[in-house]
Design a protein around this motif. Structure first.
Motif, short mmCIF file in Angstrom:
data_model
loop_
_atom_site.label_atom_id
_atom_site.label_comp_id
_atom_site.label_asym_id
_atom_site.label_seq_id
_atom_site.Cartn_x
_atom_site.Cartn_y
_atom_site.Cartn_z
N LEU A 98 5.27 18.12 -14.97
CA LEU A 98 6.06 16.90 -14.75
C LEU A 98 7.54 17.24 -14.67
CD1 LEU A 98 5.44 13.83 -14.56
CD2 LEU A 98 5.84 13.69 -16.98
N ILE B 5 8.77 18.38 -11.06
CA ILE B 5 8.81 17.49 -9.90
C ILE B 5 10.27 17.14 -9.59
CG2 ILE B 5 8.14 15.24 -9.03
CD1 ILE B 5 5.70 15.34 -10.66
N PRO B 6 10.69 17.34 -8.36
CA PRO B 6 12.09 17.08 -8.03
C PRO B 6 12.43 15.61 -8.19
CG PRO B 6 10.91 17.90 -6.11
CD PRO B 6 9.93 17.85 -7.21
N ILE C 78 14.01 13.52 -6.45
CA ILE C 78 13.94 12.60 -5.34
C ILE C 78 12.55 11.96 -5.27
CG2 ILE C 78 13.25 14.31 -3.60
CD1 ILE C 78 15.12 12.81 -1.67
N ILE C 79 11.55 12.68 -5.76
CA ILE C 79 10.19 12.11 -5.78
C ILE C 79 10.15 10.92 -6.73
CG2 ILE C 79 7.76 12.64 -6.08
CD1 ILE C 79 8.84 14.47 -4.09
N TYR C 80 10.79 11.08 -7.90
CA TYR C 80 10.85 9.95 -8.82
C TYR C 80 11.54 8.76 -8.18
CZ TYR C 80 9.59 13.02 -12.69
OH TYR C 80 8.94 13.87 -13.52
N LEU D 226 11.72 8.05 -4.97
CA LEU D 226 10.80 7.47 -4.00
C LEU D 226 9.77 6.57 -4.68
CD1 LEU D 226 9.52 10.21 -1.52
CD2 LEU D 226 10.83 8.17 -1.00
N TRP D 227 9.15 7.15 -5.71
CA TRP D 227 8.11 6.41 -6.40
C TRP D 227 8.68 5.13 -7.01
CZ3 TRP D 227 7.23 5.36 -11.68
CH2 TRP D 227 5.96 4.88 -11.98
N PHE E 11 11.28 3.41 -6.01
CA PHE E 11 11.66 2.42 -5.01
C PHE E 11 10.43 1.70 -4.46
CE2 PHE E 11 14.36 0.42 -2.04
CZ PHE E 11 13.72 0.38 -0.82
N PHE E 12 9.37 2.47 -4.18
CA PHE E 12 8.21 1.85 -3.52
C PHE E 12 7.21 1.24 -4.48
CE2 PHE E 12 8.99 2.47 0.79
CZ PHE E 12 9.63 3.67 0.97
N TYR E 13 7.17 1.72 -5.74
CA TYR E 13 6.15 1.21 -6.63
C TYR E 13 6.70 0.54 -7.88
CZ TYR E 13 2.88 3.54 -3.66
OH TYR E 13 2.16 3.90 -2.57
N ILE F 79 11.22 8.54 -17.74
CA ILE F 79 10.09 9.36 -17.32
C ILE F 79 10.56 10.76 -16.98
CG2 ILE F 79 8.19 9.57 -15.68
CD1 ILE F 79 8.33 6.60 -15.23
N MET G 11 19.60 11.56 -7.59
CA MET G 11 18.70 11.04 -6.58
C MET G 11 17.73 10.01 -7.11
SD MET G 11 20.06 12.32 -4.17
CE MET G 11 19.12 11.38 -2.98
N PHE H 222 18.12 5.55 -5.62
CA PHE H 222 17.13 4.74 -4.93
C PHE H 222 16.92 3.39 -5.57
CE2 PHE H 222 14.92 6.99 -1.60
CZ PHE H 222 15.27 8.30 -1.80
#
Lengths: 280, 347, 334
Positions: free
Chosen positions: C130, C133-134, C136-138, C140-141, C143-145, C199, C263, C267
Motif C-alpha cells: 500500500l 502505490i503512487p 496520483i492513484i489515490y 484518482l480513486w 475523485f471517482f469513488y 489512507i 497529487m 484531485f
C-alpha cells in the motif's frame, strides 16, 4: 487466579478494535487495487503499447510516447543518481563514520528524502528550465534523480553498515588499497542490499507526478528529443483523468494500472533480493 | 559486469540524445483550453499532411502567456488579449486564431440540454453565492415551465488562470453591476463560492460527476461530452440557443479592422440572434524570436490552419476568422523578424 | 568470501615506491569522489532553500510576515495571502493524523501481538505494498469513488421513517458542532482530502510503529505476561510507554509526508481559496495551490508569492521531519 472480568472485557474490546483496524486497512488496499484492475483492464491491449496518446474525443490510441518518456527519464535519473548516491553513502559510513559532520550530512540527506516532491520540481524549474528557456526531458530526469539520490544514499549507508568489520580488516591485513577494498570487497558483499536500494528508488520515482509538472511537461507525440518536452505516464494520467472524454479516462486508468503493476513488481523483486541476502 | 552494465546504459543514453536531434522538431505551444479542441484536430491533420507535429499543452490562457513570455514555448494562446503595454514590454505580437462560444453547463436530474434559460444577472447571482438553490425565485422566473428541484447549487469554476474565465466574467460584469464592482473580470478572480477544476476539461468532468452543479466551458467541450448546456438571454433580450449560427452572428459584429493590435472583446454583442458569450483566442509570438526556424514552422502552420482548417473548425462549432481579416493578420506578420528580415514567406 | 589482493607493498624494493605512490593517488581520488558526492547532497538541499528564498524575495518584500495571516488571494489585484492554503494544509494533515494514528496503531498491535504466524508476513507485506502505490492513484480513486460516495452518503440528509415518525438527520444538524459539517452537495472538500491522506500515511506509520514495538525487550514483555497482565494491558502499560519517543517520531514522519502531499490532494480538495468553518467545504493546500497555479502565474509578484508558499511549506515540513528524525534517533530507531 481468575482475571478480573472488567479487565478481560477491556482486553477483548481493544484487541477486537485492532482487528477491525487491520480489516479497514486491508479493505482500502483491496478497494483501490480492485478499482484499478477493473477500470484499467479494459484499457489493456497491445494497442496501448504501440500507439501514441490520442487527441481528445477519438477512439483508440495508446501510451507508447508516455511509456518511452517515463522509461527514458527514469533511466537517466537512476544512471546519474546511483553512483553519486552510492559514493555519498560510502563516504558517510567508511570515511567519516561517527563524526559530527557525518551526522549532520546524514540528517540533511534524510530531510531531502522526505521533502515534498513539488518543492524539488520548483527548484529544478528555477535552475534548468527558466535559464534555458524550454521544458525538457533532461530537467525532468534531473528532478527525478534528485528524488532518487537520497533514497540510494540512505540504503547504501544502511547496507554498508551491515558489512562486518572483519572483512575490512582482513582486506587491510592483505595489503589491499582502501579503494580496492571498497569496490572489490565491501560493495560485493553489500551488493544485494544496494541493488535493493536502487530498485526502491526506481519504484519511488516511477509514480512521481509533481516534479514533472514544471520540468518535462508533456508531449502529445512521440519524441526522443531530450531537450524538449517529453510525454510521461504520470502527467498523462493527470491530464486524461480530469477530462470528460471517456476514451481519455480509459487510457488514464490503463496508465495507472501499468504504473502500479510495475511498482509492485519492482517491490517484490527488491524484497526477494533482500530476503535472499539475509540467508548468506 | 557492473562496468559493462553501466557502459551499456551510458551508451543507450547517448544514442537517445543523438537520435533526438535527428527527428523533425515539433512546434511547441501552450495556453488556452478554449482553442484546444480545434488545435488538436488541426494538429492531427497537419501531421498527416506535412509530418510536423504541434505539441500544444492546454494549461490555460494564464499559463500560455507566462510560458511564451519566458520563451519556454514558441507560441502562446490566450482568450484574454494583452494590452498594448504588455505586448510592447515583452516584445510580442498577437493575432486572433478562432472565435467560438462559451456556454454554461449544468447537471440537474431530469433537465435536458437547452431546457434551462438563464441570464447575466441570475448567473452572476449564482456564481456570487447569492442564489443558492435551483428553485430560487430568480431562476424560476426565467423557467416557468421547468420543474426545478430544491437542491443546492454547486458552483464549479476554473482553478487555473483562464481566458474562458476572463470572457465569462466579462459577460457577467456587463450584466450585473454588483459583479463588476466587487469581483471584476480577469483570467483568475476571487471566486466567493464554488469548487475549482483544472482546465475546461476539468470543469466539464466535475460538472458531469456532481449532481446539482453548474459551470462554464467552451461549447465544444459540452457538445463532445454530451453535457447539458443552458440557453441565455442576450443583449437584445431574446432567448438564444448556443450553436454555430448564433456564435457566427455574434462574431459578425467583430470589427477587427479597427482594433489596435487586434484587441477586441466580443461578449454581449448586439443583434437579435447573437450568442451573448462569444470569445476569440489570440496567438502570441515574439517579434524577434530566439528560434527563428521554430517560429517559421509555427507561422506556416497558422497559415495552413486559416486556409485549410475551416471545415474542421466548423464541425466543432467554432467560427473561423474571415478571409479579409486573415489578409490583415498575415500582413502584420512582416513585423516578426530575424536579423531584420521577416520570417514568414522567407522560403 | 573472495578477496582480490591488490598490489602488495614491499617497501624494501625501490621499484614498488612508484606502486605505492600510485595507490595513494588512487585512494585519494576515490576519497575525494566520495566526499564530493556526500557534499553534493548537502549542496542540493542548501540549493533548494536558497533558490526558494531568492524566488520568494519580491513577495517577501511586498507583503512581509503579513503574508502568513492574510486570507485574500487575488491574482488580479496582486494581493496574496497564504492563510487559506496554510489552513487547508494543516487541517487536512491534522485530521488525517486523527483518523490514521488509531488505525495504524491498531494494525501494528494486531501484527505484533495477536496475529497468527501464518498470515503475519502476508498482511505485513500487503500493508507495505500500500505504501508503494503512487499518490496520483489515490487521487484518482478519491475523485471517482470516494468523493461521490461522500456527497451521496455522508454529507447529505438521511431521511428515514421509524414507527411512523419521519427523521431527517444530517451531520450538519448536530447541535453545537453541526457547523463543522454543513451540508454540501460536492464531495470535493477538506474532509475527503483528509480521508485520502489518512489512507496514504497508514502504511508509513504502521510499519514504523511495528518496528518500534519490536524493540521492546522480550524479557520485559514476558515478565508482564508472567504477572498476569492481559495483552491489551501489556501494550498499553509496557510497550507504548517504552517506545513513546519512537512512536512520536513515526507519527511526525507520517505528518511530514501528509503536509507535502500534492497529487492525491489536488484531485479532491476542491481548489477554493475561501476559508469556511465547514469541513465539507472546498479548500486548498499549499502544494495544491502551487500545482494548479504555477504554470500560469504571469506577473512577478504572483510567481514570487507561489514560491513563497513553497518556502513556507519547506520550512514547516523540514521542521517536522527534523523533529521526527531526532526523536527516532533518540528512540533508537534509525
Amino acid at each position: 487466579m481468575a482475571v478480573d472480568t472488567r479487565r478481560k472485557t477491556t482486553n477483548t474490546i481493544a484487541l477486537g478494535l485492532s482487528i477491525v483496524a487491520t480489516v479497514v486497512g486491508l479493505f482500502f488496499l483491496a478497494a483501490i487495487l480492485v478499482t484499478l484492475v477493473v477500470q484499467g483492464f479494459s484499457a489493456l491491449s497491445p494497442r496501448l503499447l504501440t500507439e501514441n496518446t490520442p487527441p481528445p474525443n477519438v477512439d483508440g490510441g495508446g501510451l507508447l510516447n508516455a511509456i518511452f518518456g517515463s522509461v527514458a527519464m527514469t533511466l537517466i535519473a537512476i544512471v546519474v543518481a546511483t553512483p553519486v548516491g552510492i559514493l555519498a553513502g560510502t563516504y558517510l559510513t567508511e570515511y567519516a563514520r561517527g563524526s559530527k559532520v557525518a551526522e549532520v550530512a546524514k540528517f540533511i540527506n534524510d530531510v531531502l528524502l522526505s521533502a515534498p516532491s513539488i518543492i524539488i520540481g520548483l527548484f529544478v524549474y528555477t535552475i534548468l528550465v527558466m535559464p534555458f528557456g524550454h521544458f525538457s526531458a533532461w530537467s525532468g530526469a534531473a528532478a527525478l534523480g534528485l528524488i532518487a539520490l537520497p533514497v540510494i544514499n540512505r540504503t547504501t549507508q544502511d547496507m554498508l553498515g551491515l558489512v562486518p568489520n572483519a572483512l575490512r580488516e582482513a582486506a587491510a591485513a592483505l595489503g589491499t588499497p582502501r579503494w580496492k577494498t571498497m569496490t572489490h570487497v565491501i560493495y560485493r558483499a553489500a551488493r544485494a542490499g544496494i541493488l535493493t536500494g536502487v530498485l526502491l528508488a526506481v519504484a519511488r520515482i516511477t509514480g512521481e507526478t509533481a516534479p514533472l509538472l514544471f520540468t518535462a511537461l508533456n508531449n502529445q507525440f512521440f519524441s526522443a528529443d531530450l531537450g524538449g518536452p517529453m510525454a510521461n505516464l504520470p502527467y498523462v494520467i493527470y491530464q486524461f483523468a480530469t477530462s470528460a472524454d471517456p476514451n481519455w479516462q480509459r487510457i488514464a486508468w490503463g496508465a495507472a494500472l501499468l504504473i502500479t503493476l510495475t511498482i509492485l513488481a519492482i517491490n517484490i523483486i527488491a524484497r526477494a533480493l533482500a530476503g535472499g541476502k539475509q540467508q548468506s | 559486469m557492473k562496468t559493462a552494465l553501466l557502459a551499456g546504459a551510458a551508451a543507450a543514453v547517448i544514442s537517445l540524445a543523438m537520435s533526438g536531434a535527428a527527428l523533425a522538431a515539433d512546434i511547441t505551444g501552450a495556453g488556452s483550453t478554449f482553442i484546444y479542441p480545434v488545435f488538436a484536430k488541426w494538429a492531427d491533420a497537419y501531421k498527416t499532411t506535412t509530418g510536423i507535429g504541434l505539441n500544444y499543452q492546454a494549461i490555460g490562457s494564464g499559463g500560455g502567456i507566462k510560458q511564451v513570455e519566458a520563451k519556454t514555448v514558441t507560441f502562446g494562446a490566450t482568450d484574454k488579449p494583452l494590452s498594448d503595454d504588455e505586448l510592447q514590454k515583452n516584445g510580442l505580437v498577437q493575432f486572433p486564431m478562432i472565435m467560438g462560444g462559451i456556454v454554461p453547463i449544468f447537471n440537474i436530474d431530469g433537465v435536458k440540454p437547452g431546457a434551462l434559460v438563464l441570464d447575466a444577472p441570475s448567473l452572476a447571482g449564482i456564481f456570487q453565492g447569492k442564489i443558492t438553490r435551483w428553485d430560487d425565485a430568480a431562476i424560476k422566473a426565467l423557467n416557468p415551465s421547468v420543474t426545478l428541484p430544491s437542491a443546492p447549487i454547486v458552483v464549479v469554476h476554473r482553478a487555473d488562470g483562464s481566458g474562458t474565465t476572463f470572457n465569462f466574467t466579462d459577460y457577467l460584469g456587463k450584466g450585473s453591476k454588483d459583479w463588476a464592482d466587487n469581483i471584476g473580470s480577469d483570467t483568475a478572480v476571487e471566486w466567493p463560492v464554488g469548487v475549482g477544476a483544472k482546465g475546461s476539461d476539468g470543469v466539464a468532468n466535475t460538472v458531469k460527476q456532481t449532481a446539482g452543479s453548474i459551470g462554464y466551458v467552451e461549447y465544444a467541450y459540452a457538445a463532445q461530452n454530451q453535457l447539458a448546456y443552458a440557453d441565455l438571454k442576450n443583449a437584445a433580450g431574446k432567448t438564444i440557443e448556443p450553436s454555430l449560427d448564433t456564435f457566427a452572428a455574434a462574431a459578425s459584429n467583430a470589427d477587427w479592422k479597427d482594433a489596435r493590435n487586434f484587441n477586441l472583446v466580443i461578449t454581449n454583442q448586439p443583434g437579435d440572434t447573437s450568442w451573448p458569450i462569444a470569445a476569440s483566442t489570440w496567438v502570441l509570438i515574439h517579434t524577434q524570436p530566439t528560434d527563428a526556424a521554430a517560429t517559421a514552422e509555427a507561422l506556416k502552420f497558422f497559415d495552413w490552419a486559416y486556409k485549410n482548417g475551416k471545415d474542421q473548425a466548423k464541425a466543432l462549432d467554432y467560427v473561423s476568422i474571415p478571409d479579409a481579416v486573415v489578409t490583415q493578420i498575415e500582413a502584420s506578420w512582416s513585423g516578426i523578424t530575424a536579423g531584420g528580415k521577416p520570417i514568414f514567406g522567407a522560403d | 568470501m573472495a578477496v582480490t589482493t591488490g598490489e602488495t607493498f614491499d617497501s624494501s624494493d625501490g621499484a614498488s615506491g612508484n606502486q605505492a605512490r600510485r595507490v595513494v593517488v588512487q585512494d585519494r581520488i576515490f576519497y575525494y569522489l566520495t566526499l564530493a558526492s556526500a557534499v553534493f547532497v548537502v549542496v542540493m538541499l542548501i540549493g533548494v532553500m536558497v533558490s526558494l528564498v531568492v524566488g520568494a524575495w519580491p513577495a517577501l518584500e511586498k507583503f512581509g510576515p503579513s503574508f502568513i495571516w492574510t486570507q485574500r488571494w487575488s491574482p488580479v489585484k496582486e494581493i496574496f495571502g497564504a492563510l487559506s492554503p496554510i489552513y487547508g494544509t494543516i487541517i487536512t494533515s491534522v485530521i488525517a493524523m486523527i483518523i490514521g494514528i488509531p488505525v495504524s496503531f491498531g494494525i501494528a498491535i494486531f501484527l505484533t501481538e495477536i496475529c497468527p504466524d501464518a498470515i503475519r508476513r502476508p498482511i505485513g507485506v500487503a500493508i507495505e505494498l500500500l505504501a508503494g502505490i503512487p499518490s496520483i492513484i489515490y487521487g484518482l480513486w478519491g475523485f471517482f469513488y470516494l468523493a461521490p460516495f461522500m456527497a451521496a452518503h455522508i454529507q447529505g440528509v438521511w431521511k428515514f421513517s421509524l414507527f411512523g415518525w419521519n427523521f431527517a438527520l444530517s451531520l450538519g444538524g448536530i447541535p453545537l458542532i453541526g457547523g463543522l459539517f454543513a451540508n454540501s452537495a460536492s464531495g470535493l472538500n477538506l474532509f475527503t482530502a483528509a480521508v485520502i491522506l489518512a489512507i496514504m500515511v497508514l502504511p508509513f506509520i504502521t510499519s514504523i510503529t511495528r518496528d518500534v514495538f519490536q524493540t521492546v525487550p522480550t524479557l520485559l514483555r514476558e515478565s508482564a505476561y508472567g504477572m498476569g497482565m492481559t495483552t491489551w494491558e501489556v501494550v498499553r502499560h509496557i510497550v507504548i510507554p517504552y517506545c513513546r519517543v519512537g512512536l512520536v517520531g513515526g507519527i511526525m514522519l507520517g505528518l511530514g509526508r501528509a503536509l507535502g502531499e500534492t497529487m492525491a490532494v489536488t484531485f479532491v480538495i476542491g481548489n477554493s481559496h475561501a476559508i469556511s468553518a465547514s469541513l465539507f467545504a472546498p479548500a486548498t493546500t499549499i502544494s495544491a495551490t502551487i500545482a494548479n497555479e504555477f504554470s500560469e502565474a504571469t506577473t512577478g509578484v504572483y510567481t514570487s508569492s507561489l514560491i513563497l508558499l513553497g518556502l513556507v511549506l519547506s520550512i514547516i515540513t523540514f521542521a517536522v521531519l527534523g523533529l521526527a528524525k531526532w526523536l527516532l534517533v533518540r528512540g533508537d530507531i534509525k
